[in-house]
Design an enzyme around this catalytic site. Structure first.
Site, short mmCIF file in Angstrom:
data_model
loop_
_atom_site.label_atom_id
_atom_site.label_comp_id
_atom_site.label_asym_id
_atom_site.label_seq_id
_atom_site.Cartn_x
_atom_site.Cartn_y
_atom_site.Cartn_z
N LYS A 1 -5.99 -17.09 9.18
CA LYS A 1 -4.89 -16.78 8.27
C LYS A 1 -4.41 -18.02 7.52
CE LYS A 1 -3.12 -12.84 10.90
NZ LYS A 1 -1.94 -12.26 11.60
N HIS B 1 9.96 -16.04 8.90
CA HIS B 1 10.79 -15.74 7.73
C HIS B 1 12.08 -16.56 7.77
CE1 HIS B 1 8.36 -12.54 5.99
NE2 HIS B 1 8.19 -12.05 7.20
N THR C 1 -2.04 -9.51 -10.90
CA THR C 1 -2.17 -8.07 -11.13
C THR C 1 -0.81 -7.42 -10.96
OG1 THR C 1 -4.43 -8.10 -10.31
CG2 THR C 1 -3.34 -5.96 -10.44
#
Length: 619
Positions: free
Chosen positions: A263, A290, A468
């Protein structure tokens, strides 16, 4: 084999040699058929077979002529001698079906013959046309009748290639789906890739007044020095996608090394073993899962300095940490529409997400269970309905973006008894707005292309592939009525105010950067035109002075053609021609003058000084 009585009586009396016609009988139809069968079995009785004609129900076909015109060749063969008696013994229905089959076979033969002749004629015509085209393009050739075998093969290959191309084009691009076949694709201008991505009005009306310093965000990011980009990842704002862009999609001298199955990526500075990016995909959750603004500003300097135990340093060092972060650390984040983010977090929690690993460290300690109670009693909150998710008063999903971006030490961290709720909300909102405005960069999930553009202009780092725009998410698939939407907006009223402020600032920065880019391009074009014009005038003056003082120029410059060569390289052919024409006019005017050369030299020197001063002032 016994014959019918009518046939026996007919065969009884001998045939008359002068007439060769059978006698009148009571059954003429059967007599005709039997006589034909007997005539077919006897090779000598051809006339009887001719007069008898074909059996009943059998036609001669479209292209056949009467039997009197041509002899029957089949009757002389063994097959014809055996097939006629056998055909007469078949039942009437079977004979009728065989006759119908024969007529159909004759019609099919006719169709095949017509088709063959038509294709032959078409091929002959196509051959003439292609030969004419071939002769026009590649030169005069012989006529079609005299074309050799090689030319015929070439024409056939061209025709087959054309047919194959048409078939492939119809298969790949059926109808008008292929954009290359549309004429408007060649005539219409290229659309703006940064157009309004949320399908709203293209004209933006600002609500807040920001200074030029707030709008101009350009960071002199030194990737080889000590600068560090710190990514503040808020839950369910598209931060995972943006974080992958940071480690996989940026053009760098030394790109991040991302291995398959891992990761985290290694993002080292060029020539150093230090990271230039502090994010989930580069350093992991080093400051907690977080981590918010309060945690990052306390943890990142210590992590960079290698003092992991200094994460819980006292609050009196906070001012120095913020100043240090403003000098070396550049914080970035991504925001999202509060309603969509809230629904997305509910769906994520419904699937089993808890974020229990979050530390929530504030002022040197994590919150207690009384300060931050849990909304569920089990291991997770999976399967919870939306109403239960909204009813929990301690749910951190409420106003999460304001809490993640504000300085919690200003309101006593998670202790709600320090100040009234109204004052607490006001302090948190103002702190979140201030921190967001002074961040090096922030983007919006609803504006992917604009986010990419502002990041590239801010850090002077370009992405390899464009972002995108995802208009369909899991949150958009949740159908809620107007009452539930109003309740979600009420639970996230601070986030709604912060997002409105952030969207206004984001779009104003985008417009400011676009206008600044257009102005820079316009200024460069004007400077280029001025430079070319100045060089043209200077070259013209030099050519004029050289034409007036050829002796002095030769003494000063032993190579008089050197300046002319430099001039030709700078001002191109058009400037050279114009300068030559002007010099010729000046030479003609100088021939008419009778003044001395010294006076001309003084005039030219004074004119040169005046011209140089005017050019410097003009530039």
């Amino acid at each position: 084999m016994a014959l019918p009585a009518c046939a026996a009586r007919a065969l009884g009396p001998p045939l008359q040699p002068e007439h060769r016609a059978p006698a009148r009988t009571t059954c003429p139809r059967r007599h005709s058929r039997v006589e034909a069968e007997l005539a077919a079995s006897q090779p000598g009785s051809v006339a009887a077979s001719v007069r008898a004609g074909p059996p009943r129900g059998v036609s001669h076909g479209f292209n056949s002529r009467p039997l009197r015109d041509e002899p029957i060749k089949a009757s002389f063969s063994l097959a014809g001698a055996l097939s006629a008696p056998l055909f007469a013994l078949l039942p009437r229905g079977c004979r009728r079906r065989m006759n119908d089959l024969r007529r159909r076979w004759d019609l099919g033969s006719l169709c095949r013959a017509l088709l063959t002749r038509g294709l032959a004629a078409l091929g002959h015509s196509l051959k003439h046309v292609l030969s004419a085209i071939f002769s026009k393009i590649f030169g005069p050739l012989a006529s079609v009748g005299n074309m050799d075998e090689k030319s015929n093969k070439l024409l056939l290959a061209l025709v087959m290639f054309f047919l194959f191309a048409v078939i492939v084009l119809q298969y790949v691009c059926p109808g008008t789906e292929c954009q290359l076949l549309r004429l408007q694709a060649f005539s219409s201008p290229v659309p703006d890739p940064y157009r309004s991505e949320d399908e709203s009005s293209a004209r933006f009306v600002p609500r807040y007044n920001f200074s030029r310093g707030d709008l101009l965000r350009k960071v002199d990011f030194d990737i080889k020095g000590d600068d560090l980009i710190v990514f503040l990842h808020i839950q369910k704002t598209g931060g995972t996608t943006f974080g992958r862009h940071l480690v996989r999609n940026i053009q760098l001298e030394q790109p991040c090394e991302c291995r398959v199955g891992q990761k985290k990526c290694t993002c080292h500075r060029p020539g150093k073993r230090e990271t230039w990016l502090f994010s989930r995909f580069s350093t992991g959750w080093s400051c907690g899962l977080h981590a918010d603004w309060t945690e990052l500003t306390s943890c990142v300097p210590a992590m960079v300095d290698g003092k992991r135990d200094a994460r819980l340093r006292p609050s009196r060092w906070r001012i120095f940490q913020i100043l240090d972060a403003a000098r070396n650390f550049h914080y970035i984040t991504i925001l999202r529409d509060p309603v969509s983010r809230y629904l997305s977090e509910w769906r994520h929690v419904q699937r089993g997400a808890t974020w229990k690993a979050s530390l929530h460290v504030c002022d040197g300690r994590p919150p207690t269970s009384e300060e931050l109670p849990s909304c569920y009693t089990g291991d997770d909150w999976s399967g919870c309905p939306l109403k239960e998710f909204m009813d929990c008063p301690y749910n951190l999903a409420n106003n999460r973006q304001v809490r993640m971006l504000s300085d919690l030490t200003l309101v006593g961290c998670y202790n709600l008894s320090v100040m009234p709720e109204k004052q607490r909300n006001k302090v948190l909102l103002e702190s979140a707005k201030s921190n967001l405005k002074h961040m090096a960069f922030f983007g919006l999930t609803e504006f992917q292309r604009k986010t990419q553009y502002l990041f590239e202009k801010t850090f002077n780092m370009n992405f390899i592939s464009p972002f995108t725009q995802y208009n369909t998410t899991r949150a958009s698939s949740v159908e809620i009525n107007e009452d539930i939407q109003k309740r979600i907006e009420g639970l996230n009223f601070l986030d709604m105010e912060l997002y409105s402020y952030a969207k206004d600032l984001f779009l104003q920065r985008y417009q400011f950067m676009r206008q600044k880019e257009h102005q820079e391009a316009r200024r460069k074009r004007q400077e280029q035109r001025k430079f070319l014009k100045g060089r043209f005038l200077q070259t013209h003056f030099q050519s004029q002075s050289q034409s007036q003082n050829p002796g002095q120029n030769q003494s000063q410059n032993p190579n008089p053609n050197a300046n002319q060569n430099v001039t030709q390289n700078l001002i191109q052919n058009l400037t050279q021609n114009s300068s030559q024409s002007l010099s010729q006019k000046e030479n003609r005017s100088n021939r008419k003058q009778n003044a001395g050369q010294e006076q001309n030299d003084s005039n030219s020197s004074s004119g040169a000084s005046d011209y140089i001063g005017s050019v410097e002032k003009w530039r």
